[in-house]
Enzyme design. Structure first.
Site, mmCIF file in Angstrom:
data_model
loop_
_atom_site.group_PDB
_atom_site.id
_atom_site.type_symbol
_atom_site.label_atom_id
_atom_site.label_comp_id
_atom_site.label_asym_id
_atom_site.label_seq_id
_atom_site.Cartn_x
_atom_site.Cartn_y
_atom_site.Cartn_z
ATOM 1 N N LYS A 53 0.867 -1.177 -0.175
ATOM 2 C CA LYS A 53 0.048 -0.742 0.077
ATOM 3 C C LYS A 53 0.817 1.287 -0.260
ATOM 4 O O LYS A 53 0.868 1.971 -0.350
ATOM 5 C CB LYS A 53 -0.817 0.006 0.953
ATOM 6 N N GLN A 97 -4.217 -0.799 9.846
ATOM 7 C CA GLN A 97 -4.227 -2.491 8.878
ATOM 8 C C GLN A 97 -5.020 -3.033 10.127
ATOM 9 O O GLN A 97 -4.667 -2.918 11.327
ATOM 10 C CB GLN A 97 -2.818 -2.701 8.910
ATOM 11 N N ASP A 119 -10.937 3.635 3.829
ATOM 12 C CA ASP A 119 -10.890 1.963 4.268
ATOM 13 C C ASP A 119 -13.025 2.220 4.270
ATOM 14 O O ASP A 119 -13.394 0.413 4.362
ATOM 15 C CB ASP A 119 -10.326 1.531 5.548
#
Ligand code: NAP
Length: 298
Positions: A53, A97, A119
Site C-alpha cells: 500500500k 491495518q 477504508d
C-alpha cells in the site's frame, strides 16, 4: 465463451486515473495528496499488505507516511496517533491495518475522521452508504472494487437484475449489498444460516461470493449467463506443485463455473488487485474534497 475479468488490468487503469488526477489536483490547488498507513505488531502478512500500500501510494504521487508500532502498543497510544493524523491537514487518508494484535480493540480505532476514512469502515461511512449518500461518503475498498467490475459488465443501472451476495460481513458483504441496491438491483444477502443456498444462488444474474470456503460455489449453483464475482481468498494444499506446496483458490469452483457463467473473476488476479487500487482512489477522492474540488469518478 466466458469472459474472465483481468483484475490486474482494471486495477492498472484505476491507478492511471489516480495518478493523473493526483497530479492535476497538485497543479491546480498546490495540494499534495497524503496517505497515512498505521500498522501495529509483527504479523508478516499485514506487513506485506502495508508495504505494497505504501509503495503504491508513492507511485501515485502521494505523500506516503507509514507508522509502525510495536505489538505492546496501548489502546490510548494508538488512539492518540489516530487523533494526530485526524488533525494533520497534510493527511487526507488514514488506514489502520487490521486485524490489530490482541488485546487492542479495533472498533473505536476504525472510527477515524470520516472524511479521511479511506477504508470506509467507520459507522459514519457505513451509514452514508446505507442511506445512499455516495456523494460525501467513502466506500469500503474491496466492495468498491467489485462494483467497478459489475458496472463494466452491466453499466450503472442494474434495474431488473437479481443480485445475490453470499456473506454479510461489515467489511464486504453488507457494503457490497448496499452498492448493488443503490444501483437498483434486487438484492438477496445469503449467509451461514441461509436455507437452500444453491437454489437462492441460481436466481442470481449477479452472484458475489465472499465466504472464505474454497470452491464452495459449484456450476449447478449458477444461472446460465450470470456474472460471478469471487471475493474469497483461500490457501489450499497443492501436492501437484511439490510436497508442502499450496495455491490460492476462491470461493467459486472456477473451472466448472466458467462453463456456465458469462463473466467471472479469477482468484488470484480478480478482485484482489482492486482493493489497493480503490484505496488509492478513495485517498485522491478525499484529497479533492478537502481542496473543495469535484473528485474523480471510478
Ligand atoms: P467473514 O467476516 O468471515 O464473513 C464470511 C461470511 O460468510 C459470513 O457472513 C458467514 O455467515 C458466511 N458464511 C460462512 N460459511 C458459510 C456457508 N457455509 N454458507 C453461506 N455463508 C457462509 O469474511 P469476509 O471478511 O467477508 O471475507 C470473505 C472472504 O473474502 C475471505 O476469503 C477473505 O479472505 C476474502 N476477502 C478478500 C479481500 C480481497 O480480495 N482483497 C478483501 C476482503 C475479504 P455468518 O455471518 O452467518 O457467519
Amino acid at each position: 465463451m466466458v469472459e474472465v475479468i483481468d483484475g490486474k488490468n482494471v486495477a492498472a487503469s484505476v491507478i492511471q486515473t489516480v495518478k493523473s488526477t493526483t497530479a492535476a489536483l497538485e497543479k491546480m490547488s498546490g495540494l499534495t495528496t497524503g496517505l497515512a498507513v498505521v500498522i501495529v505488531g509483527d504479523d508478516p502478512a499485514s506487513h506485506a499488505y502495508v508495504g505494497s500500500k505504501s509503495r503504491m501510494a508513492k507511485e501515485c504521487g502521494f505523500k506516503s507516511v507509514q507508522h509502525t508500532l510495536p505489538a505492546e502498543t496501548k489502546q490510548e497510544e494508538l488512539a492518540a496517533l489516530v487523533a494526530t493524523l485526524n488533525a494533520d491537514p497534510s493527511i487526507h487518508g488514514i488506514l489502520v491495518q487490521l486485524p490489530l494484535p490482541k488485546p487492542l480493540d479495533s472498533e473505536p480505532i476504525i472510527q477515524v475522521d470520516p472524511e479521511k476514512d479511506v477504508d470506509g469502515l467507520s459507522v459514519v461511512n457505513a451509514g452514508k452508504l446505507a442511506t445512499g449518500d455516495l456523494k460525501t461518503g467513502l466506500v469500503s475498498c474491496t466492495p468498491a472494487g467489485a462494483m467497478v467490475f459489475v458496472r463494466r459488465t452491466h453499466g450503472e443501472d442494474l434495474s431488473g437484475l437479481n443480485a445475490v451476495v453470499i456473506g454479510r460481513s461489515n467489511l464486504f458483504g453488507k457494503p457490497m449489498a448496499q452498492l448493488l441496491l443503490n444501483a437498483n438491483a434486487t438484492v438477496t444477502i445469503a449467509h451461514s444460516r441461509t436455507k437452500n443456498l444453491a437454489e437462492v444462488c441460481r436466481n442470481a444474474d449477479i452472484l458475489v461470493a465472499a465466504v472464505g470456503r474454497p470452491e464452495m460455489v459449484k456450476a449447478d449453483w449458477v444461472k446460465p449467463g450470470a456474472t460471478v464475482i469471487d471475493v474469497g481468498i483461500n490457501r489450499v494444499p497443492a501436492p501437484e506443485k511439490g510436497e508442502g506446496k499450496t495455491r490460492l483458490v476462491g470461493d467459486v469452483a472456477f473451472a466448472e463455473v466458467s462453463e456456465v457463467a458469462s463473466t467471472i473473476t479469477p482468484v488470484p488476479g480478480g478482485v484482489g488487485p482492486m482493493t489497493i487500487a480503490m484505496l488509492m482512489a478513495n485517498t485522491v477522492i478525499a484529497a479533492h474534497r478537502a481542496a473543495g474540488q469535484v473528485p474523480p469518478k471510478f
